[in-house]
Scaffold this active site. Structure first.
Site, PDB file in Angstrom:
ATOM      1  N   ALA A  62       0.674  -1.328  -0.043  1.00 37.76           N
ATOM      2  CA  ALA A  62       0.156  -0.040  -0.031  1.00 37.76           C
ATOM      3  C   ALA A  62       1.009   1.158  -0.066  1.00 37.76           C
ATOM      4  CB  ALA A  62      -0.963  -0.006   1.132  1.00 37.76           C
ATOM      5  N   GLY A 101       0.667  -5.237   0.944  1.00 40.70           N
ATOM      6  CA  GLY A 101      -0.238  -5.103  -0.213  1.00 40.70           C
ATOM      7  C   GLY A 101       0.386  -5.850  -1.237  1.00 40.70           C
ATOM      8  N   GLU A 104      -0.115  -9.531  -0.910  1.00 35.93           N
ATOM      9  CA  GLU A 104      -1.597  -9.758  -0.752  1.00 35.93           C
ATOM     10  C   GLU A 104      -2.066  -9.790  -2.195  1.00 35.93           C
ATOM     11  OE1 GLU A 104      -1.994  -6.476   2.232  1.00 35.93           O
ATOM     12  OE2 GLU A 104      -3.078  -8.128   3.377  1.00 35.93           O
ATOM     13  N   GLU A 125       3.977  -5.354   7.483  1.00 41.97           N
ATOM     14  CA  GLU A 125       2.906  -4.117   8.204  1.00 41.97           C
ATOM     15  C   GLU A 125       3.334  -3.890   9.545  1.00 41.97           C
ATOM     16  OE1 GLU A 125       2.205  -6.349   5.959  1.00 41.97           O
ATOM     17  OE2 GLU A 125       0.518  -5.629   4.766  1.00 41.97           O
TER      18      GLU A 125
HETATM   19  C1  3H9 Z   1       0.667  -2.199   3.395  1.00 43.24           C
HETATM   20  O1  3H9 Z   1       0.732  -2.810   2.285  1.00 43.24           O
HETATM   21  C2  3H9 Z   1      -0.949  -2.314   4.096  1.00 43.24           C
HETATM   22  C3  3H9 Z   1      -1.736  -3.498   3.459  1.00 43.24           C
HETATM   23  O2  3H9 Z   1      -1.462  -4.495   4.054  1.00 43.24           O
HETATM   24  C4  3H9 Z   1      -3.100  -3.022   3.554  1.00 43.24           C
HETATM   25  C5  3H9 Z   1      -3.742  -1.822   2.776  1.00 43.24           C
HETATM   26  C6  3H9 Z   1      -5.204  -1.739   2.852  1.00 43.24           C
HETATM   27  N1  3H9 Z   1       4.447   3.529   0.350  1.00 43.24           N
HETATM   28  O3  3H9 Z   1      13.449   2.522   1.437  1.00 43.24           O
HETATM   29  P1  3H9 Z   1      13.863   2.981   0.184  1.00 43.24           P
HETATM   30  C7  3H9 Z   1       9.308   4.876  -0.865  1.00 43.24           C
HETATM   31  S1  3H9 Z   1       1.354  -1.488   4.302  1.00 43.24           S
HETATM   32  C8  3H9 Z   1       4.889   4.795  -0.197  1.00 43.24           C
HETATM   33  O4  3H9 Z   1      14.773   4.217  -0.044  1.00 43.24           O
HETATM   34  P2  3H9 Z   1      14.906   0.487  -0.851  1.00 43.24           P
HETATM   35  C9  3H9 Z   1      10.294   5.678   0.119  1.00 43.24           C
HETATM   36  O5  3H9 Z   1       9.714   6.422   1.116  1.00 43.24           O
HETATM   37  C10 3H9 Z   1       2.957  -1.434   3.366  1.00 43.24           C
HETATM   38  N2  3H9 Z   1       6.251   4.974  -0.414  1.00 43.24           N
HETATM   39  O6  3H9 Z   1      14.329   1.978  -1.060  1.00 43.24           O
HETATM   40  C11 3H9 Z   1      11.283   6.237  -0.505  1.00 43.24           C
HETATM   41  O7  3H9 Z   1      10.955   7.648  -1.082  1.00 43.24           O
HETATM   42  P3  3H9 Z   1      11.948   8.582  -1.222  1.00 43.24           P
HETATM   43  C12 3H9 Z   1       3.937  -2.658   3.688  1.00 43.24           C
HETATM   44  C13 3H9 Z   1       7.167   3.884  -0.156  1.00 43.24           C
HETATM   45  O8  3H9 Z   1      15.317   0.151  -2.132  1.00 43.24           O
HETATM   46  C14 3H9 Z   1      11.299   5.454  -1.962  1.00 43.24           C
HETATM   47  O9  3H9 Z   1      10.058   4.768  -1.914  1.00 43.24           O
HETATM   48  N3  3H9 Z   1       5.003  -2.282   2.872  1.00 43.24           N
HETATM   49  C15 3H9 Z   1       6.773   2.523   0.069  1.00 43.24           C
HETATM   50  O10 3H9 Z   1      16.278   0.733   0.406  1.00 43.24           O
HETATM   51  C16 3H9 Z   1      12.508   4.153  -1.863  1.00 43.24           C
HETATM   52  O11 3H9 Z   1      12.438   3.811  -0.705  1.00 43.24           O
HETATM   53  C17 3H9 Z   1       6.045  -2.014   3.364  1.00 43.24           C
HETATM   54  O12 3H9 Z   1       6.049  -1.936   4.877  1.00 43.24           O
HETATM   55  C18 3H9 Z   1       5.376   2.493   0.256  1.00 43.24           C
HETATM   56  N4  3H9 Z   1       4.817   1.258   0.678  1.00 43.24           N
HETATM   57  O13 3H9 Z   1      13.971  -0.326   0.014  1.00 43.24           O
HETATM   58  C19 3H9 Z   1       7.406  -1.752   2.610  1.00 43.24           C
HETATM   59  N5  3H9 Z   1       8.019   1.915  -0.094  1.00 43.24           N
HETATM   60  O14 3H9 Z   1      12.837   8.410  -2.226  1.00 43.24           O
HETATM   61  C20 3H9 Z   1       7.956  -0.349   2.975  1.00 43.24           C
HETATM   62  C21 3H9 Z   1       8.933   2.668  -0.142  1.00 43.24           C
HETATM   63  O15 3H9 Z   1      11.086   9.810  -1.556  1.00 43.24           O
HETATM   64  N6  3H9 Z   1       9.217  -0.354   2.159  1.00 43.24           N
HETATM   65  N7  3H9 Z   1       8.380   4.009  -0.378  1.00 43.24           N
HETATM   66  O16 3H9 Z   1      12.581   8.766   0.177  1.00 43.24           O
HETATM   67  C22 3H9 Z   1      10.355  -0.840   2.467  1.00 43.24           C
HETATM   68  O17 3H9 Z   1      10.441  -1.586   3.419  1.00 43.24           O
HETATM   69  C23 3H9 Z   1      11.481  -0.490   1.777  1.00 43.24           C
HETATM   70  O18 3H9 Z   1      11.222   1.017   0.749  1.00 43.24           O
HETATM   71  C24 3H9 Z   1      11.835  -1.241   0.378  1.00 43.24           C
HETATM   72  C25 3H9 Z   1      12.763  -0.545  -0.667  1.00 43.24           C
HETATM   73  C26 3H9 Z   1      12.448  -2.798   0.863  1.00 43.24           C
HETATM   74  C27 3H9 Z   1      10.541  -1.492  -0.590  1.00 43.24           C
END
Ligand code: 3H9
Length: 697
Positions: A62, A101, A104, A125
């Protein structure tokens, strides 16, 4: 390319998500997906559907930025239900990271083919203080079993494609082009009834007795705080009694409860703060980084070896230099032992351990740093010695090399000034143990060049650290605040709160370890030496009396079996009446009347001293943002992420109230509680640290 595109490969529709940087499931992407699936399902020429992502991402889940506002339809669970309900076989071609998500969505597909090199599959999450809210808690247990799913959901851990296949999450691991293999897989499914995870029955007999009770007992001090882990367990448990449709409905309600909590907001703030810290003003993506291929580290003590391990883990060849063979051998042995211990525990393979150790060159000759692109000095804290070393390094280092000091207290400008290249000098303040602690305070001296800062920030990420910029002042950001907080802890000691009261109150509130237990762990002699050098006067001298006496009793902390506490053979702490008597005697000598201090006051005074000093640091420009300060406290000082950080806490108390409380303490205790002008100003304007940070973006 549009946010969602469909390409027909014969009878197979390949739907591709394209929402850089991470394919977050924003409103636009959800709308696009719904439309693409409706069209593919309605198209009589399409007999099967493949869903994939772009680049390194299937989808990271998400869009977290949307959590701050009301969600708009189509909601993700609806989109996923429609994907699963499709009468045509749907195959996820998991080309890269699939998280939250994103996973999912893949679970809503009938089959999953994953590229061999996918390393991040999971439902993280919980780390954001929420639970999977689009069927993840209901479908993952049906896909891989309740126990394994419970573990993944309550830890937020990632697994790779091979582990996913072994668990039953991935149906096929693609050696070659994942989309081509998924299309072939889809063709083989044409005409067969879809296999929907949501329709699968849970085998209750396979669920170990007491599984959920055990899980609940294990989350007492969970890094995500008190709510989300409990919610996650409750949601997974529903799979034992409810069909997917009803379970998903209930999951949604639990998701909303967790999402509305202050803990979720704090954890999401922490997520974005950490990423924001890497953005340095005036330094854009176009800044050319210096090439750092080899690293030199001076000093093979605890810090030097820890830093060396961190760089070897990051893939850098390291030359480590010491002055005597004995010290060098000791350091090298420590490095080798750490790698073998990591291999034994299964954290790395034996081959990785050998490969990393092979990149180490021990030396007794500082001239060997001539080829290094980055040199880090990690000798003990003494200005004269550091100056001598930097003058020498100035002669040895090649042009353009970055020269860093690991000092935690000394003036980096003064150190840089002994070189003819102050623009190449900065502080890299690692925290002990340097191979484990995530924080790296990157200290920008007056003349440090922008490309040197940007390079240091990039290196921090590569070695798995969270880099945060700090300016030059005594203690920089983290330790300067710690000194204020430590002073307050000593004041509370003398006023009648015993070490166990202070540590107990703060640990119950959520700190990983109370401040006095931390001092015992770190060793009390370090602070003692610094205090003696500084020749303290006034209140500072009063606050030094108890800790100084403890050291003079030969109690240096855990390493000598006693400090503020006594320690048994397992290093378990015990209250020591001798220390309580010492504190009482010192209070009496200082004519301080002791009283019992309530836990709430202990917590409030600790937090407000931190935030007040933090505000001064912010106003002086030593820290760039309040969120940078919080990022430091979360990653270097055991502050619980679900509490956001000291600045976040002050914001959430309300700066008006914080100002009132600080002034009340100032009236009671005097100058050490002098309010930071920034807090006074923001309180008067109805402002907050968060709003101030937002203006700087
Ligand atoms: C969910 O899914 C809820 C659902 O179950 C239900 C819904 C109804 N959204 O970390 P990075 C941005 S909750 C928005 O530097 P990496 C991040 O801020 C979600 N933005 O890269 C950054 O922006 P900026 C569950 C996001 O390669 C840029 O992307 N998912 C999101 O070191 C690059 O990120 C998670 O918890 C997002 N979901 O790592 C995953 N994710 O360049 C959360 C990233 O402007 N994300 N951004 O600063 C991560 O763990 C790491 O970002 C990931 C990439 C491993 C994906």
């Amino acid at each position: 390319m549009a946010i969602v595109e469909t390409e027909k490969q014969g009878e197979v529709a390949v739907i591709r998500m394209n929402n850089p940087p991470v394919n977050a499931l924003s409103h636009g992407l959800r709308t696009g997906l719904e439309k693409a699936f409706n069209e593919a399902n309605a198209d009589a020429g399409v007999k099967a559907i493949v869903l994939t992502g772009t680049g390194k991402f299937f989808s990271a889940g998400a869009d977290i930025t949307e959590f701050r506002a009301e969600m708009k339809e189509p909601y993700l669970p609806q989109v996923i239900d429609r994907i699963e309900a499709s009468e045509k076989p749907v195959i996820a071609a998991v080309n890269g990271t699939a998280l939250g998500g994103g996973l999912e969505v893949a679970l809503g597909c009938h089959y999953r083919v994953a590229a061999k090199d996918v390393r991040q599959l999971g439902l993280p999450e919980i780390k954001l203080g929420i639970i999977p809210g689009a069927g993840g808690t209901q479908r993952l247990p049906r896909a891989i079993g309740v126990e394994k799913a419970l573990e993944l959901i309550t830890t937020g851990a990632f697994i790779d494609a091979a582990k996913g296949a072994a668990a039953g999450l991935i149906d096929k691991v693609a050696d070659g082009d994942v989309v081509a293999e998924a299309v072939a897989f889809a063709r083989a499914q044409i005409g067969k009834p879809p296999r929907r995870i949501g329709e699968k029955k849970i085998d209750k007999a396979a669920v170990a007795a007491g599984l959920f009770e055990k899980a609940r007992a294990a989350i007492a001090r969970h890094p995500s705080g008190p709510l989300a882990p409990k919610c996650a367990i409750d949601a997974v448990e529903l799979t034992l009694s409810l069909p997917t449709a009803e379970g998903t409905k209930r999951e949604r309600e639990i998701f909303r409860e967790a999402a509305a909590s202050p803990y979720a907001r704090a954890l999401q703030y922490a997520f974005f703060s950490e990423r924001q810290a890497a953005n340095l003003p005036g330094i854009g993506a176009d800044t050319k980084l210096r090439e750092v291929k080899t690293v030199g580290i001076l000093g093979a003590g605890t810090m030097g070896t820890g830093i060396t391990i961190a760089f070897l883990n990051g893939g850098y060849p390291v030359t480590i230099v010491e002055t005597t063979q004995e010290a060098l051998d000791k350091g090298v042995t420590r490095i080798r032992d750490t790698f073998s211990a990591n291999a034994k525990r299964g954290r790395i393979t034996e081959a990785q351990a050998a490969d990393r150790f092979a990149k180490l060159t021990p030396s007794l000759n500082v001239e060997d740093f001539g080829k290094a692109d980055l040199i880090i000095e990690a000798v003990f804290e003494n200005m004269a010695l550091k100056k001598e070393i930097f003058a020498k390094l100035d002669k040895i280092a090649k042009p353009g090399a970055i020269i860093a000091t690991n000092t935690s207290t000394l003036d980096v400008d003064e150190i840089a000034a002994v070189t003819k290249r102050p623009q190449d000098v900065l502080g890299l303040h690692f925290f002990s143990p340097a191979n484990i602690m995530r924080l790296l305070e990157i200290v920008r001296a007056k003349k440090t060049a922008g490309d040197v800062m940007a390079t240091a920030m990039a290196i921090a990420k590569r070695i798995g650290k969270v880099g945060v910029q700090a300016g030059v002042c005594d203690g920089f950001v983290g330790n300067r605040m710690l000194a204020a907080y430590g002073g307050e802890v000593q004041a509370m000691n003398l006023e009648g709160a015993m070490p166990q009261d202070i540590d107990g109150a703060l640990e119950t509130w959520g700190m990983a370890m109370g401040p006095l237990a931390v001092s015992d762990l770190a060793g009390l002699d370090v602070g003692y030496r610094i205090r003696k050098e500084r020749k303290l006067t006034g209140e500072a001298a009063q606050f030094a009396r108890v800790p100084d006496k403890i050291v003079e009793m030969g109690r240096l902390g855990q390493k000598t079996g006693a400090g503020y506490y006594k320690y048994d053979a397992n290093r378990k702490r015990q209250v020591d009446p001798e220390i309580e008597a010492l504190i009482r005697a010192e209070a009496e000598a200082l004519q301080i009347r002791q009283r019992s201090i309530p836990a709430e006051e202990i917590v409030e005074r600790s937090l407000l001293r931190l935030a007040n000093e933090g505000a001064k640091i912010l106003e002086e420009g030593i820290a760039l943002r309040a969120s940078d300060i919080d990022t430091m406290y979360l990653n270097g000082y055991g502050f619980p992420a679900w509490r956001g950080g000291p600045m976040w806490q002050a914001d959430h108390m309300g700066l008006k109230k914080a100002a009132e409380r600080i002034k009340a303490y100032e009236a009671r205790y005097g100058a050490r509680w002098k309010i930071a002008p920034l807090i006074e100003k923001l309180a008067a304007e109805g402002g907050s640290f968060a709003a101030l940070d937002a203006k700087k973006k």
